[in-house]
Write a protein that holds these residues in place. Structure first.
Motif, PDB file in Angstrom:
ATOM      1  N   HIS A  54       0.861  -1.187   0.000  1.00 37.76           N
ATOM      2  CA  HIS A  54       0.000   0.000   0.000  1.00 37.76           C
ATOM      3  C   HIS A  54       0.894   1.232   0.000  1.00 37.76           C
ATOM      4  N   GLU A  94      -8.338   6.996   1.060  1.00 37.84           N
ATOM      5  CA  GLU A  94      -7.996   6.537   2.405  1.00 37.84           C
ATOM      6  C   GLU A  94      -7.387   7.678   3.205  1.00 37.84           C
ATOM      7  N   GLN A  99      -8.058   4.435   8.573  1.00 36.65           N
ATOM      8  CA  GLN A  99      -8.121   3.637   7.361  1.00 36.65           C
ATOM      9  C   GLN A  99      -9.260   2.613   7.398  1.00 36.65           C
ATOM     10  N   PHE A 101      -8.981  -0.353   5.703  1.00 34.74           N
ATOM     11  CA  PHE A 101      -8.428  -1.676   5.416  1.00 34.74           C
ATOM     12  C   PHE A 101      -8.588  -2.604   6.622  1.00 34.74           C
ATOM     13  N   ASP A 102      -8.664  -3.907   6.328  1.00 31.43           N
ATOM     14  CA  ASP A 102      -8.691  -4.909   7.384  1.00 31.43           C
ATOM     15  C   ASP A 102      -7.335  -4.996   8.074  1.00 31.43           C
ATOM     16  N   ASP A 103      -7.322  -5.557   9.267  1.00 38.00           N
ATOM     17  CA  ASP A 103      -6.067  -5.815   9.965  1.00 38.00           C
ATOM     18  C   ASP A 103      -5.164  -6.710   9.121  1.00 38.00           C
ATOM     19  N   SER A 105      -3.357  -6.411   6.383  1.00 40.45           N
ATOM     20  CA  SER A 105      -3.667  -6.466   4.947  1.00 40.45           C
ATOM     21  C   SER A 105      -2.433  -6.414   4.051  1.00 40.45           C
ATOM     22  N   GLU A 127      -2.464   3.100  12.821  1.00 40.35           N
ATOM     23  CA  GLU A 127      -3.236   2.491  11.746  1.00 40.35           C
ATOM     24  C   GLU A 127      -2.342   1.730  10.770  1.00 40.35           C
ATOM     25  N   ARG A 130      -1.381  -1.441  12.330  1.00 41.76           N
ATOM     26  CA  ARG A 130      -2.533  -2.352  12.345  1.00 41.76           C
ATOM     27  C   ARG A 130      -2.705  -3.052  11.009  1.00 41.76           C
ATOM     28  N   THR A 131      -2.500  -2.312   9.924  1.00 43.08           N
ATOM     29  CA  THR A 131      -2.745  -2.881   8.597  1.00 43.08           C
ATOM     30  C   THR A 131      -1.590  -3.724   8.074  1.00 43.08           C
TER      31      THR A 131
END
Length: 229
Positions: A54, A94, A99, A101-103, A105, A127, A130-131
């Protein structure tokens, strides 16, 4: 020299005294911070083309290379009036600070001179962590005044913008009015990153004319999530 973005021998051209923006690859027109960032990505994650990446606020030859060569590359921009997760002008919207997005990702998150433009960097770091998947990393550049104290130039509270210093704007690939600088990051930055993100920070300071890497603010920050055992 050798351009880490072109991945071929090239000539580097000095177009002016501000090497950060005026020391360019004659072939791809990249500048030092993009070449430094690509050098670190390739060194730490040599199979980056197979990873899920990302990149927030892409623009320029580095972003073009990632988009061209990484099949699981996902670029995003922040558009103030567009809901997060929706597509606008060909990009996913975003907000780095919140964000959608799922965890876990992504294998890599890349930002190139983005963090000085965030109203609040702390939630953005959390965040991003987390992603990221375990073992994944946030690899990024930001103007870093390493010998000075951090200067907050503007704040945003309850949707109200408050200027503490004369407004300073940098180029913005999706807004012709530019991107406001909220913070000039000083010597506290690595410690804040570790506090917010809960993982160590490594700073790569490369100065190598053979790779066309020289000039100001060329440091590449890496905050890597601990791999699962």
């Amino acid at each position: 020299g050798y351009c880490p973005i072109c991945e071929r021998p090239v000539y580097f051209e000095i177009e002016g005294p501000w090497l950060r923006d005026q020391y360019k690859c004659a072939n791809c027109h990249s500048i030092p911070r993009w070449r430094a960032l690509m050098t670190v990505v390739a060194e730490l994650f040599p199979k980056w083309r197979e990873l899920k990446i990302h990149e927030s606020s892409p623009g320029g030859p580095l972003s073009d290379k990632l988009a061209r060569e990484c099949r699981a590359y996902l670029p995003s921009h922040f558009f103030p009036n567009v809901p997060g997760g929706q597509t606008h002008k060909g990009f996913r919207c975003e907000d780095l600070m919140a964000q959608t997005f799922d965890d876990e990702s992504f294998d890599l998150v890349i930002t190139s001179d983005v963090f000085e433009h965030l109203p609040d960097a702390a939630p953005a770091v959390r965040e991003i962590m987390r992603t990221l998947k375990p073992g994944g990393a946030h690899i990024f550049t930001v103007p870093w005044f390493r010998s000075k104290k951090t200067l907050v130039r503007a704040t945003m509270k309850d949707g109200k913008l408050n200027h503490l210093e004369k407004p300073d704007y940098h180029g913005n690939p999706v807004d012709e009015n530019g991107a406001l600088v909220f913070t000039e990051w000083g010597f506290e930055l690595p410690f804040l990153l570790q506090e917010w993100g809960a993982f160590p920070v490594v700073i790569h300071d490369i100065r190598d004319r053979r790779l066309g890497i020289d000039g100001e603010f060329r440091e590449v920050f890496v905050q890597q999530k601990t791999p699962n055992k």
